[in-house]
Design a protein around this motif. Structure first.
Motif, mmCIF file in Angstrom:
data_model
loop_
_atom_site.group_PDB
_atom_site.id
_atom_site.type_symbol
_atom_site.label_atom_id
_atom_site.label_comp_id
_atom_site.label_asym_id
_atom_site.label_seq_id
_atom_site.Cartn_x
_atom_site.Cartn_y
_atom_site.Cartn_z
ATOM 1 N N GLU A 60 -2.072 14.765 6.618
ATOM 2 C CA GLU A 60 -2.313 14.073 7.876
ATOM 3 C C GLU A 60 -2.819 12.647 7.668
ATOM 4 O O GLU A 60 -3.209 11.977 8.617
ATOM 5 C CB GLU A 60 -3.326 14.859 8.720
ATOM 6 N N VAL A 61 -2.818 12.201 6.440
ATOM 7 C CA VAL A 61 -3.299 10.855 6.135
ATOM 8 C C VAL A 61 -2.158 9.847 6.269
ATOM 9 O O VAL A 61 -1.091 10.024 5.679
ATOM 10 C CB VAL A 61 -3.896 10.790 4.707
ATOM 11 N N ALA A 62 -2.375 8.809 7.071
ATOM 12 C CA ALA A 62 -1.420 7.706 7.211
ATOM 13 C C ALA A 62 -2.039 6.462 6.595
ATOM 14 O O ALA A 62 -3.153 6.500 6.054
ATOM 15 C CB ALA A 62 -1.079 7.485 8.682
ATOM 16 N N HIS A 63 -1.327 5.349 6.666
ATOM 17 C CA HIS A 63 -1.796 4.116 6.042
ATOM 18 C C HIS A 63 -1.766 2.990 7.070
ATOM 19 O O HIS A 63 -0.849 2.919 7.895
ATOM 20 C CB HIS A 63 -0.908 3.752 4.848
ATOM 21 N N SER A 64 -2.766 2.143 7.027
ATOM 22 C CA SER A 64 -2.806 1.028 7.966
ATOM 23 C C SER A 64 -2.901 -0.292 7.218
ATOM 24 O O SER A 64 -3.417 -0.353 6.088
ATOM 25 C CB SER A 64 -3.998 1.161 8.918
ATOM 26 N N TYR A 65 -2.391 -1.322 7.852
ATOM 27 C CA TYR A 65 -2.423 -2.666 7.274
ATOM 28 C C TYR A 65 -2.756 -3.656 8.387
ATOM 29 O O TYR A 65 -2.150 -3.609 9.472
ATOM 30 C CB TYR A 65 -1.075 -3.019 6.648
ATOM 31 N N GLU A 66 -3.725 -4.505 8.122
ATOM 32 C CA GLU A 66 -4.114 -5.504 9.120
ATOM 33 C C GLU A 66 -3.400 -6.814 8.833
ATOM 34 O O GLU A 66 -3.536 -7.384 7.748
ATOM 35 C CB GLU A 66 -5.625 -5.715 9.120
ATOM 36 N N THR A 67 -2.619 -7.293 9.795
ATOM 37 C CA THR A 67 -1.863 -8.530 9.637
ATOM 38 C C THR A 67 -2.779 -9.738 9.791
ATOM 39 O O THR A 67 -3.960 -9.610 10.150
ATOM 40 C CB THR A 67 -0.734 -8.601 10.671
ATOM 41 N N ASP A 68 -2.213 -10.912 9.535
ATOM 42 C CA ASP A 68 -3.004 -12.141 9.605
ATOM 43 C C ASP A 68 -3.555 -12.404 11.002
ATOM 44 O O ASP A 68 -4.601 -13.052 11.154
ATOM 45 C CB ASP A 68 -2.152 -13.341 9.168
ATOM 46 N N ASP A 69 -2.854 -11.926 12.045
ATOM 47 C CA ASP A 69 -3.342 -12.156 13.408
ATOM 48 C C ASP A 69 -4.265 -11.046 13.891
ATOM 49 O O ASP A 69 -4.626 -10.988 15.073
ATOM 50 C CB ASP A 69 -2.159 -12.308 14.380
ATOM 51 N N GLY A 70 -4.657 -10.131 12.995
ATOM 52 C CA GLY A 70 -5.603 -9.083 13.344
ATOM 53 C C GLY A 70 -4.994 -7.815 13.873
ATOM 54 O O GLY A 70 -5.710 -6.875 14.227
ATOM 55 N N THR A 71 -3.664 -7.739 13.926
ATOM 56 C CA THR A 71 -2.993 -6.532 14.403
ATOM 57 C C THR A 71 -3.018 -5.452 13.318
ATOM 58 O O THR A 71 -2.759 -5.733 12.153
ATOM 59 C CB THR A 71 -1.529 -6.836 14.787
ATOM 60 N N THR A 72 -3.341 -4.225 13.735
ATOM 61 C CA THR A 72 -3.337 -3.095 12.800
ATOM 62 C C THR A 72 -2.011 -2.361 12.897
ATOM 63 O O THR A 72 -1.628 -1.881 13.968
ATOM 64 C CB THR A 72 -4.486 -2.121 13.105
ATOM 65 N N VAL A 73 -1.305 -2.290 11.774
ATOM 66 C CA VAL A 73 -0.011 -1.614 11.712
ATOM 67 C C VAL A 73 -0.184 -0.315 10.936
ATOM 68 O O VAL A 73 -0.705 -0.321 9.818
ATOM 69 C CB VAL A 73 1.050 -2.504 11.036
ATOM 70 N N ILE A 74 0.250 0.796 11.529
ATOM 71 C CA ILE A 74 0.147 2.101 10.875
ATOM 72 C C ILE A 74 1.507 2.475 10.303
ATOM 73 O O ILE A 74 2.525 2.437 11.004
ATOM 74 C CB ILE A 74 -0.335 3.175 11.870
ATOM 75 N N VAL A 75 1.516 2.847 9.024
ATOM 76 C CA VAL A 75 2.746 3.203 8.323
ATOM 77 C C VAL A 75 2.599 4.606 7.755
ATOM 78 O O VAL A 75 1.591 4.921 7.116
ATOM 79 C CB VAL A 75 3.055 2.199 7.195
ATOM 80 N N SER A 76 3.603 5.440 7.957
ATOM 81 C CA SER A 76 3.560 6.815 7.466
ATOM 82 C C SER A 76 4.123 6.903 6.050
ATOM 83 O O SER A 76 4.782 5.977 5.556
ATOM 84 C CB SER A 76 4.355 7.738 8.392
ATOM 85 N N ASP A 77 3.910 8.042 5.405
ATOM 86 C CA ASP A 77 4.462 8.260 4.074
ATOM 87 C C ASP A 77 5.982 8.237 4.092
ATOM 88 O O ASP A 77 6.629 7.740 3.170
ATOM 89 C CB ASP A 77 3.980 9.604 3.513
ATOM 90 N N LEU A 78 6.586 8.797 5.163
ATOM 91 C CA LEU A 78 8.037 8.812 5.267
ATOM 92 C C LEU A 78 8.598 7.397 5.352
ATOM 93 O O LEU A 78 9.642 7.090 4.761
ATOM 94 C CB LEU A 78 8.472 9.630 6.489
ATOM 95 N N GLU A 79 7.908 6.531 6.069
ATOM 96 C CA GLU A 79 8.365 5.144 6.192
ATOM 97 C C GLU A 79 8.225 4.409 4.865
ATOM 98 O O GLU A 79 9.053 3.560 4.522
ATOM 99 C CB GLU A 79 7.579 4.436 7.290
ATOM 100 N N LEU A 80 7.180 4.728 4.112
ATOM 101 C CA LEU A 80 7.025 4.117 2.798
ATOM 102 C C LEU A 80 8.105 4.600 1.836
ATOM 103 O O LEU A 80 8.619 3.831 1.022
ATOM 104 C CB LEU A 80 5.638 4.433 2.228
ATOM 105 N N GLU A 81 8.458 5.882 1.950
ATOM 106 C CA GLU A 81 9.510 6.415 1.090
ATOM 107 C C GLU A 81 10.864 5.775 1.389
ATOM 108 O O GLU A 81 11.715 5.644 0.500
ATOM 109 C CB GLU A 81 9.605 7.932 1.268
ATOM 110 N N ALA A 82 11.062 5.354 2.632
ATOM 111 C CA ALA A 82 12.352 4.772 3.027
ATOM 112 C C ALA A 82 12.630 3.446 2.331
ATOM 113 O O ALA A 82 13.790 3.062 2.137
ATOM 114 C CB ALA A 82 12.405 4.587 4.543
ATOM 115 N N ILE A 83 11.562 2.740 1.937
ATOM 116 C CA ILE A 83 11.766 1.425 1.299
ATOM 117 C C ILE A 83 11.408 1.465 -0.191
ATOM 118 O O ILE A 83 11.339 0.422 -0.841
ATOM 119 C CB ILE A 83 10.970 0.318 2.022
ATOM 120 N N ALA A 84 11.155 2.654 -0.718
ATOM 121 C CA ALA A 84 10.830 2.773 -2.143
ATOM 122 C C ALA A 84 12.037 2.361 -2.986
ATOM 123 O O ALA A 84 13.182 2.575 -2.590
ATOM 124 C CB ALA A 84 10.429 4.207 -2.473
ATOM 125 N N PRO A 85 11.802 1.756 -4.142
ATOM 126 C CA PRO A 85 12.934 1.360 -4.999
ATOM 127 C C PRO A 85 13.685 2.569 -5.521
ATOM 128 O O PRO A 85 13.116 3.666 -5.648
ATOM 129 C CB PRO A 85 12.249 0.599 -6.148
#
Length: 284
Positions: A60-85
């Motif tokens: 149930e753990v997801a990942h978040s990233y804060e952009t330069d404008d302060g927006t928090t973007v949540i990314v799932s494991d499946l989405e990370l796997e989609a762009i894996a090399p």
């Protein structure tokens, strides 16, 4: 035999050399376990949700990233796997480079490449590549994927074995433009100071012998553990003050040179420096 971390082929052109990747370093650090000081119980780390006041399972753990404008973007494991090399099993050599052209600041982590198999074809191809690289001042530069991450790698020969060093990408190195180096522009050294500094460098120059340098902190830590195991009490030494810049730079350089050369009086260096190494100075 060291455990292999990755197996595949070293590929350049139509030549493929089956290889296995093993670590090029030994972890000699002393690893401590965290305990509850009161009762010496091992401490457990939990993934805790303060809102639900409950432990969160890994699925149930997801990942978040804060952009330069302060927006928090949540990314799932499946989405990370989609762009894996793409998990290929090759180290694709893209070019050969002169070692002198590679800035050491780009070096990251050392490994060794060993033959992945004992058949005649594998050993012959490995020996050929090792010998041809050793006979030049060049190294192979390529890419490979390990644990879902793509690495830039430099392959060269070392004592009859191929070594691989993962590399930092150029944009990962901080530009010197963002570092305050105003002193280099506003405080130009005087010629006599330059000559004195060059003479000190000459006296401190010696052949590179890596075995001479030991991890002194690890040695002290081992002594602490040994003493504690015998019931001894360790007392922390007093904190040393940071040395200040010398009020007279030229005088400090001359005194340093006098100590290195073993003379009683400060030595006035020539424009070419003293020309003696520190080893000669100590023996003389």
């Amino acid at each position: 035999m060291a455990r292999s971390l990755w197996t595949g082929s070293l590929s350049f052109g139509l030549v493929n050399v089956p290889v296995a990747l093993v670590s090029g370093e030994r972890d000699l650090d002393l690893h401590f376990q965290q305990l509850h000081e009161k009762d010496a119980s091992p401490i457990e780390v939990q993934r805790w949700c303060p809102r639900d006041k409950t432990e969160v399972p890994i699925e149930e753990v997801a990942h978040s990233y804060e952009t330069d404008d302060g927006t928090t973007v949540i990314v799932s494991d499946l989405e990370l796997e989609a762009i894996a090399p793409e998990r290929t099993r090759t180290i694709d050599i893209e070019q050969f480079v002169d070692l002198d052209d590679v800035d050491p600041i780009l070096y990251d982590h050392p490994y060794f490449l060993v033959p992945a198999g004992e058949d005649d074809g594998t050993l012959r191809a490995y020996a050929l590549l090792t010998e041809v690289i050793a006979g030049t001042d060049r190294a192979a530069l390529g890419r490979f994927v390990m644990r879902a991450k793509e690495y830039l790698a430099l392959v060269r020969a070392r004592d009859g074995v191929l070594s691989l060093t993962t590399m930092r990408f150029a944009d990962e190195i901080r530009s010197v433009k963002g570092i305050d180096a105003a002193a280099g522009k506003t405080h130009r050294p005087k010629p006599k100071e330059l000559n004195a500094a060059k003479a000190v460098i000459e006296e401190l120059t010696a052949d590179w012998e890596p075995d001479r340098f030991k991890d002194r902190y690890r040695q002290r830590l081992q002594r602490v553990v040994s003493r504690k195991s015998k019931g001894e009490t360790i007392t922390a030494p007093a904190t040393q003050q940071t040395p200040e810049a010398p009020p007279d730079l030229m005088e400090a350089l001359e005194k340093t040179l006098a100590e290195l050369t073993g003379t009683d009086q400060p030595t006035r260096p020539s424009a070419k420096g003293s020309g003696r190494s520190i080893q000669k100075a100590k023996s003389g």
